[in-house]
Design a protein around this motif. Structure first.
Motif, PDB file in Angstrom:
ATOM      1  N   UNK A 158       0.835  -1.201   0.000  1.00  0.00           N
ATOM      2  CA  UNK A 158       0.000   0.000   0.000  1.00  0.00           C
ATOM      3  C   UNK A 158       0.872   1.253   0.000  1.00  0.00           C
ATOM      4  N   UNK A 159       1.884   1.282   0.851  1.00  0.00           N
ATOM      5  CA  UNK A 159       2.773   2.431   0.889  1.00  0.00           C
ATOM      6  C   UNK A 159       3.511   2.629  -0.418  1.00  0.00           C
TER       7      UNK A 159
ATOM      8  N   UNK B 257      -7.219   6.496   0.020  1.00  0.00           N
ATOM      9  CA  UNK B 257      -5.820   6.334   0.432  1.00  0.00           C
ATOM     10  C   UNK B 257      -5.450   7.350   1.502  1.00  0.00           C
ATOM     11  N   UNK B 258      -5.921   8.580   1.362  1.00  0.00           N
ATOM     12  CA  UNK B 258      -5.601   9.596   2.359  1.00  0.00           C
ATOM     13  C   UNK B 258      -6.273   9.276   3.692  1.00  0.00           C
ATOM     14  N   UNK B 259      -7.516   8.791   3.647  1.00  0.00           N
ATOM     15  CA  UNK B 259      -8.220   8.436   4.883  1.00  0.00           C
ATOM     16  C   UNK B 259      -7.544   7.260   5.578  1.00  0.00           C
ATOM     17  N   UNK B 260      -7.162   6.237   4.811  1.00  0.00           N
ATOM     18  CA  UNK B 260      -6.477   5.085   5.391  1.00  0.00           C
ATOM     19  C   UNK B 260      -5.140   5.505   5.984  1.00  0.00           C
ATOM     20  N   UNK B 261      -4.396   6.349   5.273  1.00  0.00           N
ATOM     21  CA  UNK B 261      -3.113   6.814   5.780  1.00  0.00           C
ATOM     22  C   UNK B 261      -3.288   7.585   7.082  1.00  0.00           C
ATOM     23  N   UNK B 262      -4.279   8.487   7.110  1.00  0.00           N
ATOM     24  CA  UNK B 262      -4.549   9.239   8.337  1.00  0.00           C
ATOM     25  C   UNK B 262      -4.965   8.308   9.472  1.00  0.00           C
TER      26      UNK B 262
END
Length: 429
Positions: free
Chosen positions: A290-291, A372-377
């Motif tokens: 994912x990263x 992706x931004x929500x998962x990262x946060x």
């Protein structure tokens, strides 16, 4: 992914094992593996070449989620759950639909270019929670069983329940989408849940029958094969359900429940569950991928609208529906806030985002970037706050929302039985 990718991922996992050996709990695993994936991805050192469109990423993420769901379900004590079913029932029956509705409304307001179907797809992708990112919560023996098992069961079932809704939303959002009748939508839901539950029961029962036979006549040489019952049971359930249109994720979770219920003495089940470590390894690999696949493009393209939506998704969109779902349970404000905050987004949302990419809806990039931004946060915020907020919650002198001392209930080792607790210990928060 080639040999260099294998070497890079192995080195990352080895480095984290070393870190945990020398400085335990210094860095939450999801943060470590996602950050490492960004470092060794194509835009970093270039050791791992994987994109959101890669078939290998979808297969890896789906296999990991199925195995994790089976393992989590097989660790749930159904007797304890029978006494405390109210909380997960409320979270799934009331909280989940309200979360999807709130997420859809927020997406329509924040993203002017999304259609209603696309907004619903984004909300569904981010409605599924991931208890693996909140292990400090679901494995803390000081918390009451109702909270731990409620969050665990919620994360286990909402993944599968979201699948038919996502299929319908993506069908409506497609560039050449035609009308979808209510009968067609009902059929998708019925097949996804029905075949998922039926095939899950079949797969779990098959694994349980083998387990019971092994307990009756097994020896030390046979024991080395027992740990395979978890991944094989999960794969069998998923493989039976998916071709029929059933949810493989519901199948995997139901299979784990059936395996736990029908697999014989709990002390024997523990011999079959070291495969949970395999789930942990696959989870680590998935977050590295994912990263590597999502973060660099996300950093380059992220907009303020996506940041606003991520913030709303992790707070208001999740917490208000949870508060509504817990009305009438006599839960304290602190308990409601605690349950509402710990709805981390992770593995399931990654899987669903890959499905959105494959569906080729008109604004797939917006949906994927917001996801992706929500998962990262979530990886960062929930990873850093799980232990501190749990400690703060438990230090409250009035034990908010808990009607019996939480120390009367302990988290089982894999496959172990829960000790019987007083009846009021299983009330929802």
């Amino acid at each position: 992914m080639g040999p260099w990718s294998l070497a890079a991922i192995s080195g990352i996992v080895l480095a984290y094992i070393a870190l945990e050996t020398w400085r335990p709990r210094l860095l939450p695993p999801a943060i470590a593996f996602t950050g490492a994936g960004l470092l060794v991805g194509q835009e970093g050192f270039g050791w791992i070449d994987v994109s959101p469109e890669a078939e290998s990423l979808r297969v890896l993420a789906e296999a990991t989620l199925a195995l994790v769901l089976f393992s989590d379900a097989s660790a749930i004590d159904l007797r304890a759950l029978r006494d405390g079913y109210a909380l997960p029932a409320r979270l799934l029956g009331i909280g989940l639909p309200l979360t999807i509705a709130a997420g859809t409304l927020a997406a329509v307001v924040v993203f002017s270019d999304l259609t209603l179907a696309e907004a619903a797809a984004l909300a569904i992708v981010l409605a599924a929670t991931d208890a693996a990112l909140g292990q400090a919560v679901v494995t803390d023996a000081r918390l009451p069983a109702s909270i731990r098992q409620g969050l665990n069961v919620e994360s286990g079932l909402n993944d599968g329940l979201c699948v038919p809704a996502l299929i319908i939303a993506l069908a409506l959002a497609g560039a050449d989408a035609g009308p979808l009748s209510g009968a067609d939508a009902a059929q998708v839901v019925a097949e996804s849940i029905g075949y998922g539950a039926l095939m899950g029961a079949a797969g779990g029962l098959a694994a349980a029958l083998v387990q019971r036979r092994a307990v009756a006549g097994g020896d030390e040489e046979q024991a080395q094969w027992r740990w395979l019952l978890t991944p094989v049971g999960a794969a069998l359930a998923y493989g039976l359900a998916a071709p029929l249109g059933g949810s493989g994720f519901i199948a995997a979770f139901v299979a784990g429940l059936v395996f736990r219920a029908a697999g014989g003495p709990a002390r024997a089940l523990g011999q079959a569950l070291p495969a949970q470590q395999l789930g942990g390894l696959l989870n680590a690999v998935t977050f590295v991928a994912f990263g590597a696949a999502f973060l660099k493009p996300l950093i380059e393209r992220a907009s303020w609208q996506e940041a606003v939506y991520a913030l709303l998704s992790l707070t208001v969109v999740r917490m208000v529906p949870v508060a509504i779902a817990t009305l009438g349970t006599r839960s304290s404000l602190a308990t409601v806030a605690y349950l509402g905050w710990f709805g981390p987004r992770g593995l399931a949302s990654i899987v669903f985002a890959v499905l959105v990419v494959e569906a080729e809806v008109p604004h797939a990039s917006t949906i994927v970037d917001a996801t992706a931004l929500t998962v990262t946060a979530s990886i960062v915020l929930h990873g850093l706050t799980a232990r501190p907020l749990t400690e703060r919650y438990l230090r409250r002198p009035d034990r908010p929302g808990i009607h019996a001392a939480p120390t009367t209930v302990s988290v089982p080792a894999a496959g172990a039985r829960w000790p019987r607790s007083r009846p009021d210990a299983t009330r929802a928060g």
